[in-house]
Design an enzyme around this catalytic site. Structure first.
Site, PDB file in Angstrom:
ATOM      1  N   ASP A 183       0.845  -1.204   0.000  1.00 39.97           N
ATOM      2  CA  ASP A 183       0.000   0.000   0.000  1.00 39.97           C
ATOM      3  C   ASP A 183       0.878   1.250   0.000  1.00 39.97           C
ATOM      4  O   ASP A 183       2.049   1.197   0.353  1.00 39.97           O
ATOM      5  CB  ASP A 183      -0.913  -0.009   1.241  1.00 39.97           C
ATOM      6  CG  ASP A 183      -2.086   0.963   1.108  1.00 39.97           C
ATOM      7  OD1 ASP A 183      -2.201   1.646   0.067  1.00 39.97           O
ATOM      8  OD2 ASP A 183      -2.901   1.027   2.051  1.00 39.97           O
ATOM      9  N   GLU A 239      -7.817  -0.405   4.813  1.00 40.54           N
ATOM     10  CA  GLU A 239      -6.354  -0.515   4.725  1.00 40.54           C
ATOM     11  C   GLU A 239      -5.782  -1.005   6.058  1.00 40.54           C
ATOM     12  O   GLU A 239      -4.877  -1.843   6.100  1.00 40.54           O
ATOM     13  CB  GLU A 239      -5.754   0.832   4.336  1.00 40.54           C
ATOM     14  CG  GLU A 239      -6.096   1.229   2.895  1.00 40.54           C
ATOM     15  CD  GLU A 239      -5.657   2.629   2.517  1.00 40.54           C
ATOM     16  OE1 GLU A 239      -5.562   2.878   1.306  1.00 40.54           O
ATOM     17  OE2 GLU A 239      -5.433   3.475   3.390  1.00 40.54           O
TER      18      GLU A 239
HETATM   19  C1  5RP Z   1      -5.590   5.904   0.504  1.00 43.11           C
HETATM   20  C2  5RP Z   1      -4.202   5.998   0.983  1.00 43.11           C
HETATM   21  C3  5RP Z   1      -3.125   6.122  -0.033  1.00 43.11           C
HETATM   22  O1  5RP Z   1      -2.211   5.105   0.157  1.00 43.11           O
HETATM   23  C4  5RP Z   1      -2.463   7.453   0.113  1.00 43.11           C
HETATM   24  O2  5RP Z   1      -3.418   8.493   0.032  1.00 43.11           O
HETATM   25  C5  5RP Z   1      -1.364   7.679  -0.929  1.00 43.11           C
HETATM   26  O3  5RP Z   1      -1.947   7.825  -2.187  1.00 43.11           O
HETATM   27  P1  5RP Z   1      -1.113   8.045  -3.513  1.00 43.11           P
HETATM   28  O4  5RP Z   1      -0.354   6.782  -3.759  1.00 43.11           O
HETATM   29  O5  5RP Z   1      -2.161   8.332  -4.559  1.00 43.11           O
HETATM   30  O6  5RP Z   1      -0.194   9.231  -3.304  1.00 43.11           O
HETATM   31  O7  5RP Z   1      -3.913   5.966   2.159  1.00 43.11           O
HETATM   32  O8  5RP Z   1      -6.508   5.925   1.562  1.00 43.11           O
END
Ligand code: 5RP
Length: 215
Positions: free
Chosen positions: A79, A101
């Site tokens: 993630d 998550e």
């Molecule tokens: C979603 C998240 C994402 O991992 C976080 O916002 C990072 O996003 P990106 O990869 O688009 O910068 O926590 O809830």
């Protein structure tokens, strides 16, 4: 910046083993990971997804999406994050997917976090901290957060999470003790989850670049 995200997302494929059910996060960096996963879809058993958005992308690539209850403990979760400190503690939830998550991170043996270099910070809190709340508790939780932290909670108006809840983004925090803040905010009635991943931080952080850096 999206080039750094792509490099981080593709590097995370190194951690995928044959026959795995892979935990999959949400966001633009994860989208690159999902696309790379699609290219090896015959090698994996499926995925557990943290959002409707990621589920749609996984299914479009022919990857089976499994129910978290049926999948059981996972070996790997990949993630992104909005911020990452030197101890691999994170702020997450910019995409409003923090609760699912957090569930998948907790269920996983190894959490690989994929970020671009701009996400690295010495102290968490420059990015507003997302908190998912039961709608009827929004105002109570906002008052309690203000009293507890001094930060300014702002309702992410118009956003409804995949769980039917709302998001408060807490501005102007300098989170010097993330574990204590996560624990305290979790106690407020009506809080579903807090976008601080400090009690269960990432195990490995991949910072996108040429070459990617593995922390
Ligand atoms: C979603 C998240 C994402 O991992 C976080 O916002 C990072 O996003 P990106 O990869 O688009 O910068 O926590 O809830």
């Amino acid at each position: 910046m999206s080039e750094a995200k792509r490099l981080a997302g593709e590097k995370a494929i190194d951690y995928v083993e044959d026959g795995m059910v892979v935990g999959v996060g949400t966001g633009s960096t994860v989208a690159y990971f999902i696309d790379a996963l699609g290219r090896i879809r015959d090698r994996i058993a499926g995925a557990v997804s943290s959002s409707e958005q990621s589920t749609a992308r996984l299914k479009a690539l022919g990857i089976e999406v499994l129910d978290a209850n049926a999948a059981g403990p996972l070996k790997l979760y990949v993630d992104g994050a909005d911020e990452c400190d030197p101890h691999k503690r994170l702020i997450k939830g910019g995409g409003a997917a923090l609760t699912r998550e957090k569930i998948i991170a907790e269920a996983s043996e190894t959490f690989v976090c994929i970020i671009d270099p701009a996400k690295r910070v010495p102290v968490l809190g420059r990015f507003p901290l997302p908190v998912e709340v039961i709608p009827m508790a929004r105002s109570l939780v906002a008052r309690r957060i203000l009293a507890l932290t001094g930060g300014q909670p702002v309702w992410r108006d118009g956003v409804v999470t995949d769980n039917g809840n709302w998001i408060l983004d807490v501005h102007n925090l300098a989170i010097t003790d993330p574990v204590a803040m996560e624990t305290a905010l979790n106690q407020i009635p009506g809080v579903v989850s807090v976008g601080l991943f400090a009690r269960r931080p990432a195990d490995i952080v991949i910072v996108g670049g040429e070459p990617p850096q593995v922390l």
